[in-house]
Design a protein around this motif. Sequence first.
Motif, mmCIF file in Angstrom:
data_model
loop_
_atom_site.group_PDB
_atom_site.id
_atom_site.type_symbol
_atom_site.label_atom_id
_atom_site.label_comp_id
_atom_site.label_asym_id
_atom_site.label_seq_id
_atom_site.Cartn_x
_atom_site.Cartn_y
_atom_site.Cartn_z
ATOM 1 N N ALA A 1 0.835 -1.196 0.000
ATOM 2 C CA ALA A 1 0.000 0.000 0.000
ATOM 3 C C ALA A 1 0.873 1.250 0.000
ATOM 4 N N GLY A 2 0.289 2.353 -0.426
ATOM 5 C CA GLY A 2 1.049 3.595 -0.499
ATOM 6 C C GLY A 2 1.531 4.080 0.853
ATOM 7 N N ALA A 3 0.752 3.823 1.913
ATOM 8 C CA ALA A 3 1.098 4.338 3.231
ATOM 9 C C ALA A 3 1.732 3.279 4.113
ATOM 10 N N GLY A 4 2.367 2.279 3.511
ATOM 11 C CA GLY A 4 2.990 1.224 4.303
ATOM 12 C C GLY A 4 4.179 1.725 5.111
ATOM 13 N N ARG A 5 4.493 0.962 6.163
ATOM 14 C CA ARG A 5 5.648 1.338 6.985
ATOM 15 C C ARG A 5 6.950 1.121 6.203
ATOM 16 N N ASP A 6 7.981 1.862 6.575
ATOM 17 C CA ASP A 6 9.269 1.777 5.872
ATOM 18 C C ASP A 6 10.224 0.774 6.507
ATOM 19 N N LEU A 7 9.768 0.040 7.497
ATOM 20 C CA LEU A 7 10.656 -0.868 8.208
ATOM 21 C C LEU A 7 11.302 -1.886 7.268
ATOM 22 N N LEU A 8 10.496 -2.532 6.426
ATOM 23 C CA LEU A 8 11.029 -3.566 5.535
ATOM 24 C C LEU A 8 11.966 -2.991 4.477
ATOM 25 N N PRO A 9 11.558 -1.972 3.711
ATOM 26 C CA PRO A 9 12.503 -1.444 2.711
ATOM 27 C C PRO A 9 13.775 -0.877 3.342
ATOM 28 N N ASP A 10 13.668 -0.240 4.514
ATOM 29 C CA ASP A 10 14.854 0.317 5.163
ATOM 30 C C ASP A 10 15.794 -0.800 5.610
ATOM 31 N N ALA A 11 15.213 -1.886 6.133
ATOM 32 C CA ALA A 11 16.045 -2.992 6.605
ATOM 33 C C ALA A 11 16.796 -3.642 5.448
ATOM 34 N N LEU A 12 16.137 -3.846 4.321
ATOM 35 C CA LEU A 12 16.781 -4.466 3.164
ATOM 36 C C LEU A 12 17.804 -3.530 2.531
ATOM 37 N N ALA A 13 17.454 -2.242 2.443
ATOM 38 C CA ALA A 13 18.408 -1.271 1.893
ATOM 39 C C ALA A 13 19.641 -1.177 2.779
ATOM 40 N N GLY A 14 19.450 -1.304 4.092
ATOM 41 C CA GLY A 14 20.571 -1.267 5.009
ATOM 42 C C GLY A 14 21.520 -2.431 4.833
ATOM 43 N N ARG A 15 21.038 -3.498 4.223
ATOM 44 C CA ARG A 15 21.896 -4.667 3.949
ATOM 45 C C ARG A 15 22.450 -4.636 2.529
ATOM 46 N N GLY A 16 22.296 -3.511 1.834
ATOM 47 C CA GLY A 16 22.884 -3.352 0.519
ATOM 48 C C GLY A 16 21.989 -3.705 -0.638
ATOM 49 N N ALA A 17 20.700 -3.980 -0.382
ATOM 50 C CA ALA A 17 19.780 -4.300 -1.474
ATOM 51 C C ALA A 17 19.401 -3.036 -2.239
ATOM 52 N N LEU A 18 19.098 -3.216 -3.517
ATOM 53 C CA LEU A 18 18.599 -2.121 -4.356
ATOM 54 C C LEU A 18 17.080 -2.245 -4.371
ATOM 55 N N VAL A 19 16.418 -1.428 -3.559
ATOM 56 C CA VAL A 19 14.999 -1.623 -3.263
ATOM 57 C C VAL A 19 14.120 -0.669 -4.067
ATOM 58 N N ASP A 20 13.121 -1.236 -4.719
ATOM 59 C CA ASP A 20 12.049 -0.449 -5.331
ATOM 60 C C ASP A 20 10.758 -0.757 -4.583
ATOM 61 N N VAL A 21 9.988 0.284 -4.267
ATOM 62 C CA VAL A 21 8.686 0.104 -3.620
ATOM 63 C C VAL A 21 7.603 0.397 -4.642
ATOM 64 N N ALA A 22 6.767 -0.598 -4.909
ATOM 65 C CA ALA A 22 5.640 -0.422 -5.825
ATOM 66 C C ALA A 22 4.392 -0.152 -4.995
ATOM 67 N N ALA A 23 3.982 1.111 -4.930
ATOM 68 C CA ALA A 23 2.771 1.483 -4.183
ATOM 69 C C ALA A 23 1.567 1.249 -5.091
ATOM 70 N N LEU A 24 0.895 0.154 -4.863
ATOM 71 C CA LEU A 24 -0.177 -0.284 -5.756
ATOM 72 C C LEU A 24 -1.535 0.299 -5.421
ATOM 73 N N TYR A 25 -1.731 0.679 -4.170
ATOM 74 C CA TYR A 25 -3.063 1.144 -3.771
ATOM 75 C C TYR A 25 -2.976 2.020 -2.531
ATOM 76 N N ASP A 26 -4.052 2.734 -2.281
ATOM 77 C CA ASP A 26 -4.193 3.525 -1.070
ATOM 78 C C ASP A 26 -5.416 3.039 -0.309
ATOM 79 N N THR A 27 -5.388 3.201 0.999
ATOM 80 C CA THR A 27 -6.569 2.915 1.806
ATOM 81 C C THR A 27 -7.186 4.252 2.200
ATOM 82 N N VAL A 28 -8.455 4.424 1.853
ATOM 83 C CA VAL A 28 -9.130 5.694 2.127
ATOM 84 C C VAL A 28 -10.326 5.436 3.030
ATOM 85 N N VAL A 29 -10.769 6.469 3.684
ATOM 86 C CA VAL A 29 -11.891 6.357 4.620
ATOM 87 C C VAL A 29 -13.165 5.978 3.881
ATOM 88 N N GLU A 30 -13.863 5.000 4.417
ATOM 89 C CA GLU A 30 -15.188 4.617 3.911
ATOM 90 C C GLU A 30 -16.213 5.270 4.841
#
Length: 489
Positions: A375-404
């Motif tokens: 999701a667009g508003a996901g936490r950065d914990l996973l991408p930051d952890a992988l980038a910190g280990r030298g990975a080349l990270v792309d985040v594909a924000a596929l959707y947003d969660t909006v108020v119903e």
Amino acid sequence: DALAGARDDCDLRYAGKAPGDVAMTQEEINDLLVELGRAGKRVVRLKGGDPFVFGRGGEEAEALRAAGVAFDVVPGVTAGVAASAYAGIPVTHRDAASAVAFVTGHEGPGKEASALDADALAAFPGTLVFYMGVRNLPLIADALVAAGRDPAEPAAVVRRGTLPDQRTVTGTLADIAERVADAGLKAPAITVIGPAAALRDSIAWFERRPLHGRRVAVTRARAQASGLASRLAELGAEVVETPAIRIEPRPVEGELAAAVDALAAGAYDLVCLTSANGVRLLFDALAARGPSMSTLRRNIRRNVDLDRDEGGRAAFDARALAGATVAAIGAATERELAAHGIRADVLPERAVAEGLVEALADIDVEGRRVLIARAGAGRDLLPDALAGRGALVDVAALYDTVVEPLDDAARTAVASADYVTFTSASTVRKLVGSLGGDAAALAGARAVSIGPITTAAARELGVDIAVEADRHDVDGLIDALLADAGSQP
């Protein structure tokens, strides 16, 4: 809900009837059916039970035939059979009843103009099932006893049969009216009289389900809610779907389109999927990009360091993940992947980002291309952890969660629920937002959280979490709710 499959533009006309509350007279209903039929409309006259068993469907069919309007009849399961079965009462049984009589109880048997023959019914050798007779139950019982029916004969009244809030009161013909009055049972209900009613003691099943009598509010996005809702309903809960969020797919363009094209071209060594929505929308995005081969080749050259000849092929389906390690968070994500023919290579025991970071600890990611679909508003914990280990990270924000937005009925349903379920931090934030920031509106319900991230978000907003799942997925949430319900009075 029988109307769940209706088109969004369907014209719904309420024609219900209840004691003292008639939305339309029968004549008005007949006239409306004729009017709509003559106008060439495709009309469904939806009734509970069977339309030709105390449903006045015969009268409506006669009116249509007289007006020259063609119609079909779809038989249903009449309440006398359905409600009895859900109460654990077989209306016929080899040892208890070889016959059954369905009788209207809408008029008192003692009335001079009554069409009921109390003497014949008292002598009937089988089960008597009275429809619409709660108000007249004392008159019916007295008339049957006076006509010779055994006052000690078993009897039962089933209110709102087959529905989640079904209630059954049992007794004898002599005291059933008093027991029903003491229990406060009102219409709609059926009354079953005869030896077969005693079989409820051993056969009753529906009201013994673990969540029977509990109202549970499901706050997941509407597209996801049905799975959780159906499982809770199978456990006996009265489920009210009050989606706090709506999943809004992002257009497949720009950076997202480039990431999807790179995936199709085999550019990624590791693909991480954090939700079932992410899986579904990633495959939707692949399909959307498929026809644009020229755009694909331009984007590959511009955004991906690949040596591909002009004959190089890209895959816009499950084959796009063939060369990558696939990691997923949660059982629902795993199931959605499997539905697309993909088996997850990495599935953490804890269905949170922290769990996936731990599960990927032994996988070499240095210098490797990684795609995280989320999701667009996901936490950065996973991408930051992988980038910190030298990975080349792309985040594909596929959707947003909006108020119903919640209407008044949904607000009332949430306020009257025994349990409110939260499957993500966003469902908590969006629900409280829909309630105008008033977390106190949830004070009457026990809140159930899918895991610690959701619990933390809830507590920040003033929502008291009564139950937190040990396993951070829907199965764990249901198990936690069941355990808590079993401990509550």
